[in-house]
Design an enzyme around this catalytic site. Structure first.
Site, PDB file in Angstrom:
ATOM      1  N   ARG A  17       0.851  -1.195   0.000  1.00  0.00           N
ATOM      2  CA  ARG A  17       0.000   0.000   0.000  1.00  0.00           C
ATOM      3  C   ARG A  17       0.887   1.245   0.000  1.00  0.00           C
ATOM      4  O   ARG A  17       0.633   2.217  -0.680  1.00  0.00           O
ATOM      5  CB  ARG A  17      -0.963   0.010   1.207  1.00  0.00           C
ATOM      6  CG  ARG A  17      -1.682   1.347   1.354  1.00  0.00           C
ATOM      7  CD  ARG A  17      -2.952   1.328   2.193  1.00  0.00           C
ATOM      8  NE  ARG A  17      -2.952   0.411   3.313  1.00  0.00           N
ATOM      9  CZ  ARG A  17      -2.273   0.569   4.451  1.00  0.00           C
ATOM     10  NH1 ARG A  17      -1.510   1.634   4.629  1.00  0.00           N
ATOM     11  NH2 ARG A  17      -2.329  -0.344   5.404  1.00  0.00           N
ATOM     12  N   TYR A  19     -16.997  16.837 -14.744  1.00  0.00           N
ATOM     13  CA  TYR A  19     -17.360  15.418 -14.817  1.00  0.00           C
ATOM     14  C   TYR A  19     -18.375  15.095 -13.703  1.00  0.00           C
ATOM     15  O   TYR A  19     -18.168  15.486 -12.548  1.00  0.00           O
ATOM     16  CB  TYR A  19     -16.091  14.571 -14.658  1.00  0.00           C
ATOM     17  CG  TYR A  19     -16.373  13.097 -14.598  1.00  0.00           C
ATOM     18  CD1 TYR A  19     -16.775  12.403 -15.740  1.00  0.00           C
ATOM     19  CD2 TYR A  19     -16.265  12.385 -13.406  1.00  0.00           C
ATOM     20  CE1 TYR A  19     -17.053  11.055 -15.685  1.00  0.00           C
ATOM     21  CE2 TYR A  19     -16.538  11.041 -13.352  1.00  0.00           C
ATOM     22  CZ  TYR A  19     -16.932  10.372 -14.497  1.00  0.00           C
ATOM     23  OH  TYR A  19     -17.215   9.035 -14.435  1.00  0.00           O
ATOM     24  N   ASP A  64      -8.150  18.690 -13.976  1.00  0.00           N
ATOM     25  CA  ASP A  64      -8.427  17.338 -14.453  1.00  0.00           C
ATOM     26  C   ASP A  64      -8.053  17.332 -15.936  1.00  0.00           C
ATOM     27  O   ASP A  64      -8.724  17.943 -16.759  1.00  0.00           O
ATOM     28  CB  ASP A  64      -9.915  17.015 -14.238  1.00  0.00           C
ATOM     29  CG  ASP A  64     -10.273  15.596 -14.669  1.00  0.00           C
ATOM     30  OD1 ASP A  64      -9.579  15.055 -15.555  1.00  0.00           O
ATOM     31  OD2 ASP A  64     -11.257  15.041 -14.140  1.00  0.00           O
ATOM     32  N   LYS A  93      -9.118   6.359 -19.296  1.00  0.00           N
ATOM     33  CA  LYS A  93      -9.463   6.888 -20.604  1.00  0.00           C
ATOM     34  C   LYS A  93      -8.251   6.816 -21.540  1.00  0.00           C
ATOM     35  O   LYS A  93      -7.810   5.742 -21.854  1.00  0.00           O
ATOM     36  CB  LYS A  93     -10.016   8.300 -20.450  1.00  0.00           C
ATOM     37  CG  LYS A  93     -11.017   8.467 -19.282  1.00  0.00           C
ATOM     38  CD  LYS A  93     -12.307   7.708 -19.476  1.00  0.00           C
ATOM     39  CE  LYS A  93     -13.161   7.603 -18.221  1.00  0.00           C
ATOM     40  NZ  LYS A  93     -13.500   8.873 -17.575  1.00  0.00           N
TER      41      LYS A  93
HETATM   42  C1  LIG Z   1     -13.990   9.248 -16.254  1.00  0.00           C
HETATM   43  C2  LIG Z   1     -13.602  10.537 -15.713  1.00  0.00           C
HETATM   44  C3  LIG Z   1     -13.326  10.689 -14.348  1.00  0.00           C
HETATM   45  C4  LIG Z   1     -13.495   9.573 -13.347  1.00  0.00           C
HETATM   46  O1  LIG Z   1     -12.538   8.568 -13.523  1.00  0.00           O
HETATM   47  P1  LIG Z   1     -12.773   7.023 -13.166  1.00  0.00           P
HETATM   48  O2  LIG Z   1     -11.520   6.389 -13.624  1.00  0.00           O
HETATM   49  O3  LIG Z   1     -13.991   6.586 -13.920  1.00  0.00           O
HETATM   50  O4  LIG Z   1     -12.986   6.955 -11.694  1.00  0.00           O
HETATM   51  C5  LIG Z   1     -12.902  11.936 -13.914  1.00  0.00           C
HETATM   52  N1  LIG Z   1     -12.768  12.961 -14.768  1.00  0.00           N
HETATM   53  C6  LIG Z   1     -13.036  12.853 -16.072  1.00  0.00           C
HETATM   54  C7  LIG Z   1     -12.863  14.040 -16.973  1.00  0.00           C
HETATM   55  C8  LIG Z   1     -13.471  11.641 -16.604  1.00  0.00           C
HETATM   56  O5  LIG Z   1     -13.747  11.541 -17.900  1.00  0.00           O
END
Ligand SMILES: *Cc1c(COP(=O)(O)O)cnc(C)c1O
Length: 384
Positions: free
Chosen positions: A46, A98, A168, A193
């Site tokens: 961890r 998001y 983000d 993604k």
């Molecule tokens: C998908 C997404 C998230 C969340 O991520 P997860 O891996 O699904 O927890 C956060 N920000 C954006 C812009 C996203 O497209």
């Protein structure tokens, strides 16, 4: 090293012991301590694991940071970052964040009196930074409406007020945009993604430049425990190696589709930062080296959006984005269903809005699939 090389050779890219060109998957929870009080630098996975560490060094390198942290999901990374704040603190956010980020603020961190407030006009940001505001959290381009926010400007206002800028960077990926180099303090990614890129894992990352902030985040990562597993860390490193070639193709295809759809009489509006008439086009060009692979569009009122998404064949109708395959999503009922309806409609996330993560297939096939679905949804047959 320049950026294409860094994607492949950044971080710890080989195994010193054996010369293996890929980082081994250290599938272990614990490590033998050779003597009392002596260890190899690893005590418990961890806290630290060599495979995860290779990924964390790599992502720090490619985002221009000093420390990177890998989490079990994008939201685990975001939740760790939000854990830097305390009761009474307020975080300013963009109006089309998001959905999951909005939900965690609205329904989880609010229980601990960590507050949020929406910024509708970033030109008036400084006036909204009152004493209790400790950070501004942005996405650019935003999801799903692809508004562009000037990272340099926001970071410099935030800095002058002594608060943090969190970006983000999921939609752009580090290949196209590096917010830390533009003045941001923390970058987060849903690595699920583009970074993973193959729709085969869920992962999140947080990257910082400042050492002290790095120490704090490492403490939170270890204390709250939402770490990425060794196998997934390996998969993510593997995905990152091909990020540049995938992003180039995503963008080539997205530009083609956006351009064609902006001529369609079945479509009211196309959102894509690569289109010259997009209000954020120039800022996008100045802060990123491309426009990415996500486009959104609004179907004409007389088209049936349910029949449109059900009519897609090559394009997968589902959540997520950034994979090699094209994906279509209906933001109002899927990714942004957690936003109050009133807010959704006010900002333009209407029922006719469709978001497509344009994949790396042949672009003509993607276009044909969309055109076929437009006709099934009641649209006119047309040549684009
Ligand atoms: C998908 C997404 C998230 C969340 O991520 P997860 O891996 O699904 O927890 C956060 N920000 C954006 C812009 C996203 O497209």
């Amino acid at each position: 090293m320049k950026k294409n090389s860094l994607l492949i050779h950044g971080g710890i890219s080989t195994d010193e012991k054996t010369g293996a060109v890929n980082v081994p998957i250290y599938q272990t929870s614990t490590y033998k301590q050779s003597k009392f009080g002596e260890n190899t630098g690893y005590e418990y996975s961890r806290t630290g694991n060599p495979t995860r560490e290779a990924l964390e060094k790599l992502i720090a390198d490619i985002e221009g940071g000093t420390r990177g942290f890998a989490f079990a999901s994008g939201l685990a990374a975001i939740s760790a970052v939000l854990s830097l704040f305390k009761s009474g603190d307020k975080i300013l956010i963009t109006n089309n964040l998001y959905g999951g980020t909005f939900r965690i603020l609205n329904q989880v961190f609010s229980n601990f009196n960590i507050k949020y407030e929406i910024v509708d006009d970033f030109d008036k940001l400084d006036k909204q930074i009152k004493d209790d505001v400790k950070a501004v959290f942005i996405e650019t381009p935003t999801n799903p409406l692809l508004d562009v926010i000037d990272i340099k400007k926001v970071s410099s206002i935030a800095k002058s007020k002594g608060i943090l800028t969190i970006v983000d960077n999921t939609f752009m990926s580090p290949y196209l945009q590096n917010p830390l180099l533009l003045g941001a303090d923390i970058v987060v990614h849903s690595a699920t993604k583009y970074l993973g890129g193959h729709s085969d894992l869920v992962a999140g990352l947080a990257i910082v430049k400042d050492e002290e902030l790095g120490e704090k985040l490492h403490f939170i990562q270890n204390a709250t425990g939402g770490i990425l597993q060794p196998f997934d860390s390996f998969l993510l490193i593997r995905g990152i190696k091909t990020l540049s070639v995938r992003m180039d193709r995503h963008e080539e295809n997205a530009r083609f589709i956006a351009d064609k759809l902006s001529r369609s009489t079945n479509i009211k509006k196309v959102y894509y930062t690569g289109l010259k008439n997009h209000p954020g086009h120039e800022i996008q060009k100045s802060q990123a080296s491309g426009f990415g692979g996500v486009i959104s569009f609004v179907l004409n009122d007389d088209l049936n959006f349910k029949r449109f998404v059900e009519g897609l064949e090559l394009i997968t109708f589902g959540e997520s984005l950034g994979g090699v395959e094209s994906l279509a999503c209906h933001p109002a009922s899927m990714t942004h269903a957690t936003l109050p309806k009133e807010l959704r409609e006010r900002i333009g996330i209407t029922d006719n809005l469709i978001r497509i993560s344009v994949g790396i297939e042949d672009k003509e096939d993607i276009l044909e699939d969309i055109q076929k679905a437009l006709i099934l949804a009641g649209g006119k047959d047309e040549i684009l």
